[in-house]
Each structure stands twice: as structure tokens, then as C-alpha cells.
Motif scaffolding. Structure first.
Motif, PDB file in Angstrom:
ATOM      1  N   MET A   1      26.104  25.323 -40.419  1.00 45.36           N
ATOM      2  CA  MET A   1      24.920  25.176 -39.808  1.00 45.36           C
ATOM      3  C   MET A   1      23.974  26.335 -39.892  1.00 45.36           C
ATOM      4  O   MET A   1      24.404  27.575 -39.515  1.00 45.36           O
ATOM      5  CB  MET A   1      25.149  25.064 -38.292  1.00 45.36           C
ATOM      6  N   GLY A   2      22.824  26.081 -40.285  1.00 53.73           N
ATOM      7  CA  GLY A   2      21.681  27.278 -40.250  1.00 53.73           C
ATOM      8  C   GLY A   2      20.995  27.272 -39.219  1.00 53.73           C
ATOM      9  O   GLY A   2      20.629  26.151 -38.588  1.00 53.73           O
ATOM     10  N   ILE A   3      20.316  28.198 -38.776  1.00 55.78           N
ATOM     11  CA  ILE A   3      19.400  28.288 -37.516  1.00 55.78           C
ATOM     12  C   ILE A   3      18.073  27.706 -37.769  1.00 55.78           C
ATOM     13  O   ILE A   3      17.408  27.198 -36.744  1.00 55.78           O
ATOM     14  CB  ILE A   3      18.927  29.930 -37.182  1.00 55.78           C
ATOM     15  N   PHE A   4      17.605  27.150 -38.888  1.00 55.88           N
ATOM     16  CA  PHE A   4      16.469  26.472 -39.239  1.00 55.88           C
ATOM     17  C   PHE A   4      16.736  25.124 -39.859  1.00 55.88           C
ATOM     18  O   PHE A   4      15.929  24.288 -40.396  1.00 55.88           O
ATOM     19  CB  PHE A   4      15.614  26.998 -39.925  1.00 55.88           C
ATOM     20  N   ASP A   5      18.098  24.564 -39.563  1.00 55.09           N
ATOM     21  CA  ASP A   5      18.362  23.264 -40.060  1.00 55.09           C
ATOM     22  C   ASP A   5      17.298  22.266 -39.474  1.00 55.09           C
ATOM     23  O   ASP A   5      16.996  22.441 -38.376  1.00 55.09           O
ATOM     24  CB  ASP A   5      19.852  22.658 -39.842  1.00 55.09           C
TER      25      ASP A   5
ATOM     26  N   ALA B   1      18.561  29.013 -54.798  1.00 57.61           N
ATOM     27  CA  ALA B   1      19.210  30.234 -54.193  1.00 57.61           C
ATOM     28  C   ALA B   1      19.670  29.883 -52.956  1.00 57.61           C
ATOM     29  O   ALA B   1      20.297  30.627 -51.960  1.00 57.61           O
ATOM     30  CB  ALA B   1      18.258  31.410 -53.933  1.00 57.61           C
ATOM     31  N   SER B   2      19.369  28.593 -52.339  1.00 55.50           N
ATOM     32  CA  SER B   2      19.735  28.212 -51.013  1.00 55.50           C
ATOM     33  C   SER B   2      21.045  27.600 -51.260  1.00 55.50           C
ATOM     34  O   SER B   2      21.197  26.576 -52.156  1.00 55.50           O
ATOM     35  CB  SER B   2      18.617  26.887 -50.635  1.00 55.50           C
ATOM     36  N   PRO B   3      21.934  27.513 -50.311  1.00 55.16           N
ATOM     37  CA  PRO B   3      23.342  27.445 -50.492  1.00 55.16           C
ATOM     38  C   PRO B   3      23.402  25.752 -50.381  1.00 55.16           C
ATOM     39  O   PRO B   3      24.292  25.066 -50.712  1.00 55.16           O
ATOM     40  CB  PRO B   3      24.028  28.000 -49.208  1.00 55.16           C
ATOM     41  N   SER B   4      22.585  25.204 -49.503  1.00 56.49           N
ATOM     42  CA  SER B   4      22.440  23.644 -49.177  1.00 56.49           C
ATOM     43  C   SER B   4      21.410  22.858 -50.106  1.00 56.49           C
ATOM     44  O   SER B   4      21.156  21.686 -49.889  1.00 56.49           O
ATOM     45  CB  SER B   4      21.973  23.505 -47.508  1.00 56.49           C
ATOM     46  N   GLY B   5      21.023  23.775 -51.149  1.00 59.22           N
ATOM     47  CA  GLY B   5      20.046  22.914 -52.114  1.00 59.22           C
ATOM     48  C   GLY B   5      18.961  22.575 -51.288  1.00 59.22           C
ATOM     49  O   GLY B   5      18.589  21.391 -51.344  1.00 59.22           O
ATOM     50  N   ALA B   6      18.169  23.470 -50.511  1.00 56.65           N
ATOM     51  CA  ALA B   6      17.046  22.869 -49.748  1.00 56.65           C
ATOM     52  C   ALA B   6      16.060  22.320 -50.072  1.00 56.65           C
ATOM     53  O   ALA B   6      15.954  22.461 -51.493  1.00 56.65           O
ATOM     54  CB  ALA B   6      16.542  24.244 -49.020  1.00 56.65           C
ATOM     55  N   HIS B   7      15.312  21.430 -49.581  1.00 56.05           N
ATOM     56  CA  HIS B   7      14.403  20.683 -50.027  1.00 56.05           C
ATOM     57  C   HIS B   7      13.095  21.721 -50.157  1.00 56.05           C
ATOM     58  O   HIS B   7      12.429  21.956 -48.969  1.00 56.05           O
ATOM     59  CB  HIS B   7      13.961  19.469 -49.219  1.00 56.05           C
TER      60      HIS B   7
ATOM     61  N   ALA C   1      14.770  29.004 -46.401  1.00 57.13           N
ATOM     62  CA  ALA C   1      15.523  28.216 -47.136  1.00 57.13           C
ATOM     63  C   ALA C   1      17.232  28.379 -46.915  1.00 57.13           C
ATOM     64  O   ALA C   1      18.185  27.408 -46.561  1.00 57.13           O
ATOM     65  CB  ALA C   1      15.268  27.742 -48.598  1.00 57.13           C
ATOM     66  N   GLN C   2      17.594  29.590 -46.930  1.00 57.17           N
ATOM     67  CA  GLN C   2      18.955  29.960 -46.892  1.00 57.17           C
ATOM     68  C   GLN C   2      19.429  29.604 -45.472  1.00 57.17           C
ATOM     69  O   GLN C   2      20.579  29.361 -45.286  1.00 57.17           O
ATOM     70  CB  GLN C   2      19.330  31.481 -47.232  1.00 57.17           C
ATOM     71  N   ASP C   3      18.508  29.626 -44.502  1.00 56.46           N
ATOM     72  CA  ASP C   3      18.775  29.297 -43.215  1.00 56.46           C
ATOM     73  C   ASP C   3      18.650  27.967 -42.702  1.00 56.46           C
ATOM     74  O   ASP C   3      18.676  27.535 -41.528  1.00 56.46           O
ATOM     75  CB  ASP C   3      18.128  30.116 -42.134  1.00 56.46           C
ATOM     76  N   GLY C   4      18.442  27.166 -43.678  1.00 59.71           N
ATOM     77  CA  GLY C   4      18.617  25.535 -43.508  1.00 59.71           C
ATOM     78  C   GLY C   4      17.326  24.769 -43.505  1.00 59.71           C
ATOM     79  O   GLY C   4      17.233  23.544 -43.736  1.00 59.71           O
TER      80      GLY C   4
END
Ligand SMILES: NC(=O)c1ccc[n+]([C@@H]2O[C@H](COP(=O)([O-])OP(=O)(O)OC[C@H]3O[C@@H](n4cnc5c(N)ncnc54)[C@H](O)[C@@H]3O)[C@@H](O)[C@H]2O)c1
Length: 248
Positions: A1-5, A51-57, A27-30
Motif C-alpha cells: 500500500m502506498g500513501i498516494f494509492d 522506477a515505480s514498483p507498481s508500474g504507475a500510470h 509514483a513510488q508512493d502509489g
């Protein structure tokens, strides 16, 4: 869970420098992140997504913040592609060389460019963002000033002091829509980008209580406070993140 999911964040002036770093951290924070810049943002957007672990949009958009049409087109694109806007970081700014343009002989083109990007650009983005945020009754806007806002002797400091004052007016108008508006006033940050441009860099650090230049992480830490639900009751404020500049 990221703080900005789930959050959609627009950062202006994100092709390089501090804006690009903020984009990476969000992006790293979601967050899904829109990197808006008058310069090409394709490379920055690809780097941030990678660089984003979740492959941010991530989306890079060509936007001139001084142009109402360009900013309104950005807002339409954000609505179409993401369906919402939660956070606007009004980071696009002109500063290089501006502090040398004192008042008596300030060239018109420097004066006009500084006010156009730093003040009018922030206003235009605010005007386009609030209606989008109001659709969900929640939003966060962070304007970017500077430690130089205390100086009334050059175009840069004057535009940034106006950004701080304007933040209070924006907060009053946006509050009823569930949108907070605050301002971060950085000291000299990211030495490679900023300090190396200054003839008096050592003297600037000597004037700080904390004897170093800032980092984009220092500034992002302040942003995360202002942009999370825990910041719900903070609006119209200027947070100086500058190592105690001028106090030493
Ligand atoms: N770097 C520092 O030490 C420092 C200190 C205090 C405040 N600031 C403020 O932080 C912000 C970012 O600083 P930086 O050092 O990363 O600057 P930078 O010059 O590296 O990047 C600024 C970005 O804004 C973009 N931009 C300029 N005009 C634009 C326009 N009309 N529309 C859209 N984008 C535009 C540029 O293309 C660039 O990518 C600025 O507002 C600056 O005044 C920086």
C-alpha cells in the motif's frame, strides 16, 4: 500500500529538476502522475513509470502554464484519461538568472516571463484544477515559492512573494469545494541543478541554521504532509523548507 494509492497528481515543470523528482516520489508512493511541462516530458514520464514498483500510470503532457488554452486542454485530458484530479503541484517556475535582474534596469522580457510563469501560470493551473477536484469534493494544491520571496529587490523574489500571498486568496476560494491550498518555500535545493548556478552558494549555506543545501526529498516530505488526509485542516499556509535560511 502506498500513501498516494488511487490518487491522480499533476506536477507542472516536471520535465527536469525538482518537479521530475517529485513525480518519481509520488509514483513510488502509489499515485498516477501527470508530468506537465513546456519541454518534452516523454523521457521523464518513462523514467518515472519504470522506477515505480507498481508500474504507475504516468503521462507526460506538453503544457505551457502561461496559456489558458493549454492549461484547459491539460485539464480535459486529465479528466478523459484519469477521471479525476486529487493533487496539483504548481512547480513550474523561472528562476535561472532572474535574481540578477534588479529593478532599475530589469529587462522587460525577464520581468514579463517571470510574472507569466511564476504567478499567472500558477493561477491558470489553480483555475483549471479546482473544478475537477470539486467534482469529488476533495483536492490538494501546493504552490511553490522560494526563500527568495523575502527579497523585494528583483523580479524573482517579487513573483514568489506574490505566490505566497495568492495562496491565501486561493485557499479562501477553494476551501468550500474541499480543496486546500498551501505553499512550500524551498531554500536552495538539489545543488547540481541550483547551487552550481550561484556565485554565492557558499555564503547561502553559511546563512542556513542547518549547514547544507536542501534535497528534493526534504521538499517532498513537506508535500506528503500537506497532501494526505492528515493535512485536512491546514490551508492558506506557507511552509518554509530551507534549513532555517537567513536565521544563522
Ligand atoms: N532549485 C532550487 O533550489 C529552488 C529553490 C527555491 C524554489 N525553487 C522553485 O522550485 C521550482 C522548480 O525549480 P527547479 O530548480 O527544479 O527548476 P528547473 O528550471 O530545473 O525546472 C523548471 C521546469 O519548469 C518548466 N517550465 C518553465 N516554464 C514553463 C511553462 N511556461 N509551462 C510549463 N513548464 C514550464 C521548465 O521547462 C522546467 O522543466 C521553481 O518554481 C523554482 O522557482 C527552486
Amino acid at each position: 500500500m502506498g500513501i498516494f494509492d488511487e490518487r491522480v497528481v499533476v506536477i507542472t515543470g516536471a520535465a527536469r529538476g525538482l518537479g521530475r523528482d517529485y513525480a518519481r516520489y509520488f509514483a513510488q508512493d502509489g499515485a498516477s502522475v501527470v508530468l506537465a511541462d513546456v519541454k518534452d516530458t516523454a523521457a521523464a514520464a518513462a523514467e518515472v513509470a519504470a522506477a515505480s514498483p507498481s508500474g504507475a500510470h504516468c503521462r507526460g503532457l506538453a503544457v505551457d502554464v502561461t496559456s489558458r488554452a493549454s492549461v484547459e486542454a491539460m485539464a480535459r485530458q486529465v479528466r478523459e484519461e484519469f477521471g479525476r484530479l486529487d493533487v496539483l503541484i504548481n512547480n513550474a517556475g523561472l528562476w535561472r538568472g532572474l535574481a540578477d535582474a534588479k529593478l532599475l534596469n530589469c529587462p522587460d522580457e525577464i520581468w514579463d516571463a517571470a510574472w507569466g510563469v511564476n504567478v499567472t501560470g500558477s493561477l491558470r493551473c489553480f483555475q483549471a484544477a479546482v473544478p475537477l477536484m470539486a467534482e469529488r469534493g476533495w483536492g490538494r494544491i501546493v504552490n511553490i515559492s522560494s526563500m527568495a520571496s523575502r527579497s523585494g529587490s528583483d523580479a524573482y523574489g517579487l513573483t514568489k512573494s506574490t505566490v505566497e500571498n495568492m495562496t491565501r486568496g486561493m485557499a479562501k476560494e477553494a476551501g468550500p469545494f474541499g480543496v486546500t491550498v498551501n505553499c512550500i518555500a524551498p531554500g536552495i535545493s538539489a545543488f547540481e541543478a541550483a547551487g552550481s548556478q550561484l556565485a554565492n552558494a557558499d555564503a547561502v549555506v553559511a546563512g542556513n541554521v542547518i549547514k547544507r543545501f536542501g534535497t528534493s526529498r526534504d521538499l517532498y516530505a513537506a508535500m506528503t504532509y500537506l497532501c494526505q488526509p492528515s493535512g485536512d485542516w491546514v490551508t492558506g499556509q506557507v511552509l518554509r523548507v530551507d534549513g532555517g535560511a537567513g536565521l544563522a
